[in-house]
Design an enzyme around this catalytic site. Structure first.
Site, PDB file in Angstrom:
ATOM      1  N   GLY A 153      -6.324  -0.819  -2.395  1.00  0.00           N
ATOM      2  CA  GLY A 153      -6.079   0.497  -1.815  1.00  0.00           C
ATOM      3  C   GLY A 153      -7.358   1.088  -1.269  1.00  0.00           C
ATOM      4  O   GLY A 153      -8.140   1.667  -2.003  1.00  0.00           O
ATOM      5  N   ARG A 154      -7.583   0.942   0.042  1.00  0.00           N
ATOM      6  CA  ARG A 154      -8.837   1.420   0.628  1.00  0.00           C
ATOM      7  C   ARG A 154      -8.805   2.922   0.848  1.00  0.00           C
ATOM      8  O   ARG A 154      -9.775   3.627   0.621  1.00  0.00           O
ATOM      9  CB  ARG A 154      -9.122   0.703   1.949  1.00  0.00           C
ATOM     10  CG  ARG A 154      -9.405  -0.751   1.735  1.00  0.00           C
ATOM     11  CD  ARG A 154     -10.075  -1.439   2.897  1.00  0.00           C
ATOM     12  NE  ARG A 154     -10.519  -2.751   2.459  1.00  0.00           N
ATOM     13  CZ  ARG A 154     -11.689  -2.993   1.888  1.00  0.00           C
ATOM     14  NH1 ARG A 154     -12.549  -2.015   1.698  1.00  0.00           N
ATOM     15  NH2 ARG A 154     -12.002  -4.209   1.498  1.00  0.00           N
ATOM     16  N   ASP A 174       0.799  -1.234   0.000  1.00  0.00           N
ATOM     17  CA  ASP A 174       0.000   0.000   0.000  1.00  0.00           C
ATOM     18  C   ASP A 174       0.830   1.281   0.000  1.00  0.00           C
ATOM     19  O   ASP A 174       0.317   2.351  -0.287  1.00  0.00           O
ATOM     20  CB  ASP A 174      -0.938   0.017   1.208  1.00  0.00           C
ATOM     21  CG  ASP A 174      -2.019  -1.037   1.091  1.00  0.00           C
ATOM     22  OD1 ASP A 174      -2.415  -1.345  -0.048  1.00  0.00           O
ATOM     23  OD2 ASP A 174      -2.455  -1.564   2.119  1.00  0.00           O
ATOM     24  N   LEU A 202      -3.598 -11.294  -6.953  1.00  0.00           N
ATOM     25  CA  LEU A 202      -2.481 -11.468  -7.883  1.00  0.00           C
ATOM     26  C   LEU A 202      -1.501 -10.307  -7.767  1.00  0.00           C
ATOM     27  O   LEU A 202      -0.297 -10.468  -7.882  1.00  0.00           O
ATOM     28  CB  LEU A 202      -2.995 -11.545  -9.327  1.00  0.00           C
ATOM     29  CG  LEU A 202      -3.894 -12.738  -9.685  1.00  0.00           C
ATOM     30  CD1 LEU A 202      -4.585 -12.503 -11.016  1.00  0.00           C
ATOM     31  CD2 LEU A 202      -3.112 -14.031  -9.703  1.00  0.00           C
ATOM     32  N   ARG A 262      -0.472  -8.639  -5.294  1.00  0.00           N
ATOM     33  CA  ARG A 262       0.493  -8.631  -4.181  1.00  0.00           C
ATOM     34  C   ARG A 262       1.344  -9.888  -4.160  1.00  0.00           C
ATOM     35  O   ARG A 262       2.283  -9.987  -3.375  1.00  0.00           O
ATOM     36  CB  ARG A 262      -0.227  -8.432  -2.846  1.00  0.00           C
ATOM     37  CG  ARG A 262      -1.030  -9.627  -2.389  1.00  0.00           C
ATOM     38  CD  ARG A 262      -1.754  -9.339  -1.076  1.00  0.00           C
ATOM     39  NE  ARG A 262      -2.370 -10.552  -0.589  1.00  0.00           N
ATOM     40  CZ  ARG A 262      -3.339 -10.605   0.314  1.00  0.00           C
ATOM     41  NH1 ARG A 262      -3.805  -9.488   0.825  1.00  0.00           N
ATOM     42  NH2 ARG A 262      -3.836 -11.753   0.706  1.00  0.00           N
TER      43      ARG A 262
END
Lengths: 409, 409
Positions: free
Chosen positions: A180-181, A135, A292, A294
């Site tokens: 990505g929150r 992140d 996939l 990460r």
């Protein structure tokens, strides 16, 4: 000399084991190296694995360096107050004098609280953090190990999808959803896929900027006049100005499960469904890069891998030299490109979240500025020369947890 | 000497342009090479691109060899009777004496009908097919160019997902959906991800065998007793004994669009939803490999790429030598591994579909036999040394269609 314990925490990355390899390489020269299984939970449960001799074989060590996903297993565990004492009992019982936690901002909270407890109780156990997260949202460090490789995978996949999506002679809208929150670093990497001739992706939506459906639909119609294949890349965490996720909007994909409960779909599927509900003659489809992005160690960034290993080595050196309550950080001393490894108090990093600066996002709200491109580009440099057998990458295989527990007990 | 025209048709692959490169390399030594844009539609519309000098630069040729997705664009066009005459008018107008169609079984129908028309009308235009499809479902050939690279991507991604899915200390069910409506060749490639120590994927469902939901649920519960992270890989086209797709089953993911119409979800999402509707304590999630599996040229199989180029070269040689109405095929003369390029009548290939032989599928219905592993393994061998710039693969960029049309007109 006391034993060194290492553990991994939070979501895995493609290079998290390169950091583990770095720790083992340095630490085993001086002492016994134990690995806790499933992060701090493994400490509490006394589930260890003896790593001292495990990777003496250079081929095994090389395989570990290239292996995606936490070799020691991981956890998402918010340490309870009463568990801290237990951790120190376990440290004592197993003669542990050094603890390295490889993880992200939640994990740094664990490092912070354990090191403060050590100080308070005059324990001499040294505790430090080694950064890790795709992140790229840790404070005090230029970037985080794991980010460069995920960014390289995303940029490569987007470049390949752009080529694939334009082969037919009909209008298409391809919506690619990236992890990505709250921070848009990963989604921004899609911009690296562009070339001098190829403007796609046309829209890049980060969670830092509110998403406006009507403006999006209007812009899609505008671009369709001169480009028949539109590529949208968006963070899973993108929200509208009033805080709604895409999947919560009118026209988004909601589905009903077997119990009759309404469930929300992903952001990309939702955008596709919203577009389908409007009067636009276009074939729309969602692509979720899922986990996939990460775990794709086969296309890791060499620079990222090397830096992950470096920060593992520096971490082992620092903790064995008596440092405690710190995290290793990267300081960029030359834009393109030189870094130094520096130390920061983990208290300044724990639970903080570094988002993409708004000044690096274009005013139109769906693109990024050159400064961010320049920041990202060096991080995806270089290809790894992984080990291959029978046409597939060779990865180190995680020890069976049962065996490991028996081994130590 | 008359001009040679080449076109690409059907779904793209990671190595389809290696075949195009092979055609250009051989043909430009003898004559002018034109490329039709968007397959047979480009012929009908007289949209050509002059390829003779385009790739004189060895770097450009190397980039083309590595570029995924049909460089010339593609189409899915069932040739109408009245269009055949038009095609031959265009051939005549542009002095085309040779036509090579790179494609799958539908495209071979075009080759078959055009070559029969030539014979009937005593036209001397020579027309042949060069095979291409990730689906590996063409008759008369041991395998198809494009399959090995997609298989390598699938096996690599599954291996990476297997590692990633087991990092947390809780039960998970990961369902990976692979392309293949009728033939299970691609899904079978997931078996290559297994290692001596790693039995995942636990379930591999091909469309050749009916899927039984109740047996699947029972087996998941059984495996959960000794393995906490279950991996399922299934073809998008898997059906139950009574012919229903997974997404049509009770408990599957149906969602309602903005018009109130029920839409069907993917196979993986549907399985996940069915599992969630049962009393199983497990975190289930779907992963769709989507069009990444056919466009991931960065992890193409070297053998597949080399063979794709070879069959392009052989195709150009054959058509220029006066062959017509044939497709180039691979004959495996040594299991592990030697092939010969042979010719077969395209009439025997057009519209036929080669499925996975039932004797290569295990009796339990969710796994494949060693014979199929042995068949697949040589096809994913070798890594490509693609061109890289700024940390990303360099791909040839498709000409703008408008420019191309102007150029020829």
């Amino acid at each position: 000399m006391k034993n060194l314990l290492v553990a991994q925490s939070g979501g895995p990355t493609a290079v998290i084991n390169a950091s583990l390899a770095g720790v083992i390489q340095v630490a085993r020269e001086k002492t016994k190296v134990l690995g806790a299984i499933h992060g701090i939970e493994g400490v509490i449960n006394e589930q260890f694995y003896d790593l001292t001799d495990e990777f003496n074989d250079p081929y095994q060590m090389e395989a570990l360096r290239h292996t995606p996903a936490s070799f020691l297993g991981t956890c998402r565990h918010k340490l309870k107050e009463e568990e801290i004492e237990r951790v120190f009992e376990v440290f004592k019982k197993h003669n542990i004098g050094y603890f390295i936690y490889i993880g992200g901002n939640d994990s740094m909270d664990t490092v912070d609280r354990l090191s403060k407890y050590a100080e308070k109780t005059k324990s001499d156990v040294k505790i430090i953090g080694v950064p890790k997260t795709i992140d790229n949202d840790l404070a005090m460090t230029d970037h985080t190990p794991g980010y460069g490789s995920a960014a390289k995978y995303i940029a490569t996949s987007v470049r390949e999808v752009v080529l694939d999506s334009s082969v037919y002679n009909k209008p298409t809208l391809t919506v690619i959803e990236v992890m990505g929150r709250n921070a848009g670093w990963l989604t921004a990497a899609a911009a690296l896929a562009r070339t001098e001739k190829e403007p796609a992706p046309h829209f890049i939506y980060l969670p830092e900027v509110p998403f406006d459906v009507e403006r999006f639909i209007k812009n899609v119609k505008k671009i369709l006049k001169y480009d028949k294949n539109i590529i949208v890349v968006l963070s899973e965490g993108v929200r509208t100005a009033d805080g709604k996720l895409i999947c919560e909007l009118e026209g988004a994909s909601k589905y009903t499960d077997a119990f009759g409960h309404t469930q929300l779909g992903g952001a990309a599927a939702s955008i596709v469904n919203i577009v389908k509900s409007r009067d636009i003659d276009i074939k729309a489809r969602p692509i979720e890069l899922s986990l996939l992005q990460r775990s794709a160690a086969h296309i890791a960034s060499k620079r990222d891998r090397d830096e992950a290993e470096l920060v593992g080595r520096k971490g082992a050196e620092a903790v064995l030299a008596g440092k405690t309550g710190i995290m290793l950080c990267f300081k960029r001393v030359k834009q393109d490109y030189e870094i130094e490894v520096v130390e920061h108090k983990v208290a300044d990093i724990a639970n903080a979240e570094r988002k993409v600066p708004l000044e690096w996002i274009k005013e139109n709200g769906y693109d990024i500025k050159q400064e961010l491109i320049d920041y990202m580009r060096p991080l995806i440099e270089g290809q790894v020369t992984a080990l291959w057998e029978n046409g597939l990458p060779v990865y180190a295989e995680r020890p069976s947890e049962v065996e490991a527990a028996v081994e130590i007990a």
